[in-house]
Every structure is written in C-alpha cells, then in structure tokens.
Design a protein around this motif. Structure first.
Motif, PDB file in Angstrom:
ATOM      1  N   LEU A   8       0.830  -1.201   0.000  1.00 42.72           N
ATOM      2  CA  LEU A   8       0.000   0.000   0.000  1.00 42.72           C
ATOM      3  C   LEU A   8       0.864   1.250   0.000  1.00 42.72           C
ATOM      4  CD1 LEU A   8      -2.571  -1.164   2.699  1.00 42.72           C
ATOM      5  CD2 LEU A   8      -2.455  -1.762   0.263  1.00 42.72           C
ATOM      6  N   LEU A   9       0.525   2.205  -0.878  1.00 40.62           N
ATOM      7  CA  LEU A   9       1.347   3.391  -1.107  1.00 40.62           C
ATOM      8  C   LEU A   9       0.600   4.672  -0.748  1.00 40.62           C
ATOM      9  CD1 LEU A   9       2.632   2.450  -4.675  1.00 40.62           C
ATOM     10  CD2 LEU A   9       3.775   1.978  -2.498  1.00 40.62           C
ATOM     11  N   LYS A  10       1.343   5.608  -0.188  1.00 43.09           N
ATOM     12  CA  LYS A  10       0.762   6.919   0.093  1.00 43.09           C
ATOM     13  C   LYS A  10       0.361   7.600  -1.204  1.00 43.09           C
ATOM     14  CE  LYS A  10       2.613   9.264   3.368  1.00 43.09           C
ATOM     15  NZ  LYS A  10       3.531  10.112   4.184  1.00 43.09           N
ATOM     16  N   ALA A  11       1.190   7.453  -2.244  1.00 41.13           N
ATOM     17  CA  ALA A  11       0.911   8.020  -3.565  1.00 41.13           C
ATOM     18  C   ALA A  11       1.214   6.945  -4.612  1.00 41.13           C
ATOM     19  CB  ALA A  11       1.755   9.262  -3.819  1.00 41.13           C
ATOM     20  N   PRO A  12       0.483   6.940  -5.740  1.00 37.52           N
ATOM     21  CA  PRO A  12       0.660   5.890  -6.752  1.00 37.52           C
ATOM     22  C   PRO A  12       1.900   6.100  -7.612  1.00 37.52           C
ATOM     23  CG  PRO A  12      -1.055   7.427  -7.442  1.00 37.52           C
ATOM     24  CD  PRO A  12      -0.639   7.843  -6.053  1.00 37.52           C
ATOM     25  N   VAL A  13       3.045   5.666  -7.109  1.00 37.60           N
ATOM     26  CA  VAL A  13       4.326   5.817  -7.811  1.00 37.60           C
ATOM     27  C   VAL A  13       4.980   4.441  -7.903  1.00 37.60           C
ATOM     28  CG1 VAL A  13       6.595   6.903  -7.791  1.00 37.60           C
ATOM     29  CG2 VAL A  13       4.599   8.171  -6.943  1.00 37.60           C
ATOM     30  N   GLN A  14       5.416   4.072  -9.113  1.00 32.08           N
ATOM     31  CA  GLN A  14       6.078   2.779  -9.293  1.00 32.08           C
ATOM     32  C   GLN A  14       7.406   2.759  -8.539  1.00 32.08           C
ATOM     33  OE1 GLN A  14       6.245  -0.350  -9.452  1.00 32.08           O
ATOM     34  NE2 GLN A  14       5.651  -0.765 -11.597  1.00 32.08           N
ATOM     35  N   PHE A  84      -2.585  -1.053  15.127  1.00 33.71           N
ATOM     36  CA  PHE A  84      -2.197  -0.607  13.795  1.00 33.71           C
ATOM     37  C   PHE A  84      -3.442  -0.310  12.973  1.00 33.71           C
ATOM     38  CE2 PHE A  84      -1.237  -1.891   9.277  1.00 33.71           C
ATOM     39  CZ  PHE A  84      -0.614  -0.694   8.939  1.00 33.71           C
ATOM     40  N   THR A  85      -3.536   0.917  12.498  1.00 34.23           N
ATOM     41  CA  THR A  85      -4.587   1.337  11.584  1.00 34.23           C
ATOM     42  C   THR A  85      -3.929   1.739  10.277  1.00 34.23           C
ATOM     43  OG1 THR A  85      -5.968   2.142  13.398  1.00 34.23           O
ATOM     44  CG2 THR A  85      -6.471   2.970  11.196  1.00 34.23           C
ATOM     45  N   VAL A  86      -4.472   1.270   9.170  1.00 36.82           N
ATOM     46  CA  VAL A  86      -3.864   1.556   7.870  1.00 36.82           C
ATOM     47  C   VAL A  86      -4.026   3.043   7.534  1.00 36.82           C
ATOM     48  CG1 VAL A  86      -3.861   1.013   5.414  1.00 36.82           C
ATOM     49  CG2 VAL A  86      -4.394  -0.773   7.084  1.00 36.82           C
ATOM     50  N   PRO A  87      -2.923   3.755   7.286  1.00 37.98           N
ATOM     51  CA  PRO A  87      -3.040   5.152   6.851  1.00 37.98           C
ATOM     52  C   PRO A  87      -3.682   5.225   5.466  1.00 37.98           C
ATOM     53  CG  PRO A  87      -0.823   4.652   7.652  1.00 37.98           C
ATOM     54  CD  PRO A  87      -1.529   3.341   7.470  1.00 37.98           C
ATOM     55  N   PRO A  88      -4.161   6.394   5.071  1.00 37.49           N
ATOM     56  CA  PRO A  88      -4.724   6.536   3.725  1.00 37.49           C
ATOM     57  C   PRO A  88      -3.716   6.102   2.663  1.00 37.49           C
ATOM     58  CG  PRO A  88      -5.199   8.482   5.044  1.00 37.49           C
ATOM     59  CD  PRO A  88      -4.234   7.665   5.840  1.00 37.49           C
ATOM     60  N   HIS A  89      -4.186   5.352   1.680  1.00 33.06           N
ATOM     61  CA  HIS A  89      -3.308   4.971   0.573  1.00 33.06           C
ATOM     62  C   HIS A  89      -4.027   5.249  -0.748  1.00 33.06           C
ATOM     63  CE1 HIS A  89      -5.712   1.315   1.258  1.00 33.06           C
ATOM     64  NE2 HIS A  89      -5.400   0.917   0.036  1.00 33.06           N
ATOM     65  N   LEU A  90      -3.304   5.905  -1.654  1.00 34.29           N
ATOM     66  CA  LEU A  90      -3.870   6.326  -2.937  1.00 34.29           C
ATOM     67  C   LEU A  90      -3.396   5.458  -4.095  1.00 34.29           C
ATOM     68  CD1 LEU A  90      -3.615  10.205  -2.540  1.00 34.29           C
ATOM     69  CD2 LEU A  90      -5.558   8.694  -2.038  1.00 34.29           C
ATOM     70  N   GLY A  91      -2.629   4.429  -3.772  1.00 33.73           N
ATOM     71  CA  GLY A  91      -2.165   3.496  -4.782  1.00 33.73           C
ATOM     72  C   GLY A  91      -1.653   2.242  -4.110  1.00 33.73           C
ATOM     73  N   HIS A  92      -1.407   1.212  -4.908  1.00 33.99           N
ATOM     74  CA  HIS A  92      -0.790   0.013  -4.346  1.00 33.99           C
ATOM     75  C   HIS A  92      -0.052  -0.743  -5.442  1.00 33.99           C
ATOM     76  CE1 HIS A  92      -4.763  -1.488  -5.701  1.00 33.99           C
ATOM     77  NE2 HIS A  92      -4.205  -2.686  -5.810  1.00 33.99           N
ATOM     78  N   LEU A  93       0.936  -1.519  -5.002  1.00 34.72           N
ATOM     79  CA  LEU A  93       1.706  -2.373  -5.888  1.00 34.72           C
ATOM     80  C   LEU A  93       1.239  -3.807  -5.712  1.00 34.72           C
ATOM     81  CD1 LEU A  93       5.222  -0.864  -5.123  1.00 34.72           C
ATOM     82  CD2 LEU A  93       3.909  -0.512  -7.226  1.00 34.72           C
ATOM     83  N   VAL A  94       0.880  -4.446  -6.805  1.00 33.56           N
ATOM     84  CA  VAL A  94       0.541  -5.872  -6.776  1.00 33.56           C
ATOM     85  C   VAL A  94       1.825  -6.645  -7.035  1.00 33.56           C
ATOM     86  CG1 VAL A  94      -0.836  -7.720  -7.773  1.00 33.56           C
ATOM     87  CG2 VAL A  94      -1.780  -5.406  -7.621  1.00 33.56           C
ATOM     88  N   VAL A  95       2.243  -7.435  -6.055  1.00 36.93           N
ATOM     89  CA  VAL A  95       3.464  -8.240  -6.181  1.00 36.93           C
ATOM     90  C   VAL A  95       3.038  -9.694  -6.347  1.00 36.93           C
ATOM     91  CG1 VAL A  95       5.684  -8.845  -5.159  1.00 36.93           C
ATOM     92  CG2 VAL A  95       4.663  -6.606  -4.678  1.00 36.93           C
ATOM     93  N   ALA A  96       3.321 -10.266  -7.503  1.00 36.13           N
ATOM     94  CA  ALA A  96       2.879 -11.623  -7.828  1.00 36.13           C
ATOM     95  C   ALA A  96       4.080 -12.493  -8.168  1.00 36.13           C
ATOM     96  CB  ALA A  96       1.915 -11.595  -9.000  1.00 36.13           C
TER      97      ALA A  96
END
Length: 248
Positions: A8-14, A84-96
């Motif tokens: 989970l990412l704060k901002a959607p950056v690769q 632990f509460t998840v902070p706001p996330h505006l993007g995420h990386l799918v790791v497969a």
C-alpha cells in the motif's frame, strides 16, 4: 495460483527496480541475488531470484472495497500496544510470484523477502496479504521477513476469541501451503505464551510441509504432550482445521 501481496502506497508511484535489487541484497545477503529484467519502468517490473519470477504492477488507487483497511485487525502487528490502523493509501503495488514453488514454505518465503524489499524501498504504509486476510504494519513486515526463516506471522491473519477462562486462536492463511489452519485453545491467563506457541506450531508445520497426523502430540517441551485433532473450523464448518488444546 501465484503468491500475491499488495503493498500500500501513500501516492501511486512505481517502485525503483534498481533500489529493490540493492535493498534485497542488504536485507538478505545470504540469499540468491535478486535480478531485474530491463523494460519500461512505468509498466510491469519483472524480478528473478533463483527459480522464482516475480512481477510488480502499479495500481493507481486503493485496494477496492476497503479490504486492506478492514484486514488490519487480523494482523498480529495490530495486537501490539497502540495497535495498527492503515493510513490513507492512494495506490498500491501488486506483487505476484509465479510457479509451483510458492506452494512450499521455501518458495513462499522467497516471495515474502521480495515483498519486504519492495515495501522498504517504496516507503509503504502497509502490506495487505489477501490470502491471510491480514494487513501488516510495514516495519513489522520487513522485520519479521528478515528475522524469520518461515514468517508465518506474515502468512496468517489471526482470529481470536477470548472468554473469561480461555482464549482461542485460529490461523487464516495455511491454505497457501495446502495445509490445514490451526486452532489453539489455551487458558486466558496464558495469552502471550499461547500466541508464541501458536506461531511456533505454524512454523513447524510449514517446515515439514505436511499436516501433523491426527493423534500425534505436540508441546512446548519434551514433557508437554498435547494431542492434535481435526475438527470443523469455527468460522466455516465445511473446512477442517487442526485443533490443539492446552485446557482439555
């Protein structure tokens, strides 16, 4: 089925692939080196380690339907003081990570190590393990991945039921290894000790790669003999779990 994790990412950056490779080497110096296949850095990133192939895809939005936020309550990282509460996330990386090896503890551990490197480089705000139904605090995730051979604390969410006299702990992720989940029943007064024993048992089962036969005994020392039974899961009667009781 691939091993899947959601960083989970704060901002959607690769994530920077070169930084992932170098961070993996720093975190896991004794493991086979992680390599990156060159390509468009704005598209899917491809990594390899040994026989493992892992792909990292950027999704420009949060995990849908609030799944990741809700799953934080089932992470052992939320059991610590302050929770632990998840902070706001505006993007995420799918790791497969692909391949049959991910059904083994060794293969799943390698996937987890790569996720840990991605987590650290991306300065993630959480890691959602969908197959465990749990979202982990990022520093906790990296710490467990680097300190534990078979990080069952990351592979499992925990369902806990407490009454005045007993505590019941149910794992929620061992199906990834095609092994039944564990239901541990313990005296309420031994909650912390029971939690440690719970994850020790999960690591033991993961390392052996097969279920403990019904009727065999387990324990925290050579004198403690607790019999393993297989019973319907308390959350799904159609699913079998291994039950170990310290009270009856």
């Amino acid at each position: 089925m691939p091993a899947l994790s959601f960083v989970l990412l704060k901002a959607p950056v690769q994530v920077d692939p070169a930084a992932v490779v170098s961070t993996f080497a720093e975190l896991f110096p004794d493991e086979p080196a992680l390599t990156h296949a060159p390509g468009d850095p704005n598209r899917v990133l491809e990594f390899a380690s040994g026989q493992i192939a892992t792909f990292v895809t950027l999704m420009p939005g949060p995990v849908p339907k609030g799944e990741a936020d809700e799953a934080a309550a089932r992470s052992i990282s939320s059991f610590r003081k302050g929770g632990f509460t998840v902070p706001p996330h505006l993007g995420h990386l799918v790791v497969a990570t692909m391949g049959e090896e991910t059904k083994t503890a060794v293969g799943l551990a390698r996937h987890t190590q790569i996720v840990a490197a991605v987590t650290k480089v991306s300065k993630a705000v959480g890691v959602y393990e969908g197959n465990a139904g749990a979202t982990h605090e990022p520093n906790f995730y990296v710490s467990v991945a680097t300190d534990t051979q078979f990080p069952t604390m990351l592979w499992n969410g925990v369902s806990m039921v407490r009454t005045p006299d007993r505590i019941e702990l149910l794992s929620l992720g061992m199906g990834q290894l095609e092994i039944p989940d564990l239901l541990l029943v313990a005296p309420a007064s031994e909650g912390n000790a029971a939690l440690g024993f719970f994850f020790d048992l999960l690591a033991y089962v993961a390392s052996r790669g097969t279920r403990i036969p019904a009727g065999e005994t387990v324990g925290r020392d050579e004198d403690e003999k607790l019999t393993v039974h297989y019973v319907p899961s308390p959350i799904d009667e159609n699913v079998e779990v291994a039950r170990v009781s310290m009270v009856d």
